[in-house]
Design an enzyme around this catalytic site. Sequence first.
Site, PDB file in Angstrom:
ATOM      1  N   ILE A 139     -17.975 -22.096   3.107  1.00 30.50           N
ATOM      2  CA  ILE A 139     -16.679 -21.501   2.804  1.00 30.50           C
ATOM      3  C   ILE A 139     -16.792 -20.795   1.460  1.00 30.50           C
ATOM      4  CG2 ILE A 139     -15.280 -23.067   4.194  1.00 30.50           C
ATOM      5  CD1 ILE A 139     -14.635 -24.690   1.773  1.00 30.50           C
ATOM      6  N   ASP A 140     -15.940 -19.797   1.263  1.00 39.32           N
ATOM      7  CA  ASP A 140     -16.004 -18.980   0.051  1.00 39.32           C
ATOM      8  C   ASP A 140     -15.826 -19.828  -1.201  1.00 39.32           C
ATOM      9  OD1 ASP A 140     -16.212 -16.821   1.741  1.00 39.32           O
ATOM     10  OD2 ASP A 140     -14.112 -16.191   1.506  1.00 39.32           O
ATOM     11  N   GLU A 141     -16.362 -19.336  -2.300  1.00 37.23           N
ATOM     12  CA  GLU A 141     -16.276 -20.050  -3.579  1.00 37.23           C
ATOM     13  C   GLU A 141     -14.825 -20.328  -3.966  1.00 37.23           C
ATOM     14  OE1 GLU A 141     -17.659 -19.187  -8.178  1.00 37.23           O
ATOM     15  OE2 GLU A 141     -19.007 -18.654  -6.522  1.00 37.23           O
TER      16      GLU A 141
ATOM     17  N   THR B  29     -12.286 -20.688  -1.989  1.00 38.59           N
ATOM     18  CA  THR B  29     -11.582 -21.461  -0.967  1.00 38.59           C
ATOM     19  C   THR B  29     -11.948 -22.932  -1.123  1.00 38.59           C
ATOM     20  OG1 THR B  29     -11.735 -19.582   0.548  1.00 38.59           O
ATOM     21  CG2 THR B  29     -11.230 -21.719   1.527  1.00 38.59           C
TER      22      THR B  29
END
Length: 282
Positions: free
Chosen positions: A132-134, A136
Site C-alpha cells: 500500500i502507498d506510503e 495510506t
Amino acid sequence: MIHTFSYTVQEDALTIDIILQQKWKLGKKLIHDLRMQKAVSDVNGELMQWKAPLQKGDILVFTWEGDASNYLSSDQIPLYVAYEDEYLLIASKPRGAATHPNEAGQNHTFMNTVHHYLSSKGQAYGEHVHRIDEGTKGLIVVAKNPIVKGMLDRMLENKEIVRTYEAIVEGQVKNNNGTIRAAIGVDRHHATRKRVSPSGQVAITHYEVVGRNPDFTKVHAILETGRTHQIRVHFAHLGHPIVGDDLYGAKKSPTKTYELHAFKVQFAHPITGELIVVEDRR
C-alpha cells in the site's frame, strides 16, 4: 535457512503430488526442490511416499532448506498485528511508512519492523504479498514461508484476496455505489504522479458510499486490480480527490496526510481453507 510447517490432510484419497500440484498449485521449481530434499514426513519423522493415498486427518510435516528474508531488523515504526498463525500474519502499516525498502540500507519501513518482530520469535522469513502507498495506512498480508507466499501470490493474481479501503473524498459523490473503469498510466509531467490514460493498464475500482456531509463523502472501495495510486487516481478522475491528497488536486492538509485506510482484508486461508476476515478500525 530451514523452513518447517505442518499440514492436516482435509479429505481422503489425496496424495502429496495432488496436494502440491492441484490443490496448492505450487510452481514446478518449488515442487522439484521439495522432492529432491525429501521434504515431507509424518509426525514421527518417517518420509512419506508422494504417490501414496492419504487419509483425512493425516499430518504432513514439511521441512526444507530455502531462502531467508534479507531485511534489516528495526523497530522504528509501531506494528499492530491483527492476525497471526504459523503460516501468515496480517499487520497494519502506519501512515507515512513505506511498505518495504527501496534502496540498500533502508531500515525504517513496514517490512523492516515485521522482520524485527519475526526475528524476536526465532523466525527468519517474512515476505509481503501486496503493498500500500506510503501515505495510506492499513492492513498488509505477510507470508511466513515460501510455500504460503507462492499460494497467496496466486490468490492475489486471481482476485481471491479482497481488500477494502475507506476514503473520505471532497464533495458529493453522485451515485451511492458504482464501478470506476479507467486505465491508469504514467504522468509524463510528474515523476511520481499517475493519471487516467487510454494507453495505461486496466484499472477497476468498485465503491459504495457509506457516509455524507455537505462537503465530503465517505466511501468504501474494493480493488479489482492493484495499480499504483489506483483509488487516489480514480476518485480524482471523478472530480472527488481524497481529502488532503494534494498530489491529485485536493486542498492541502495541515497535517500533510490524506484520508485513505486499507481497513479490511478477507480470503480463504491457503492452507486450512478457513474464511479469514480481518478489520482494523483504529
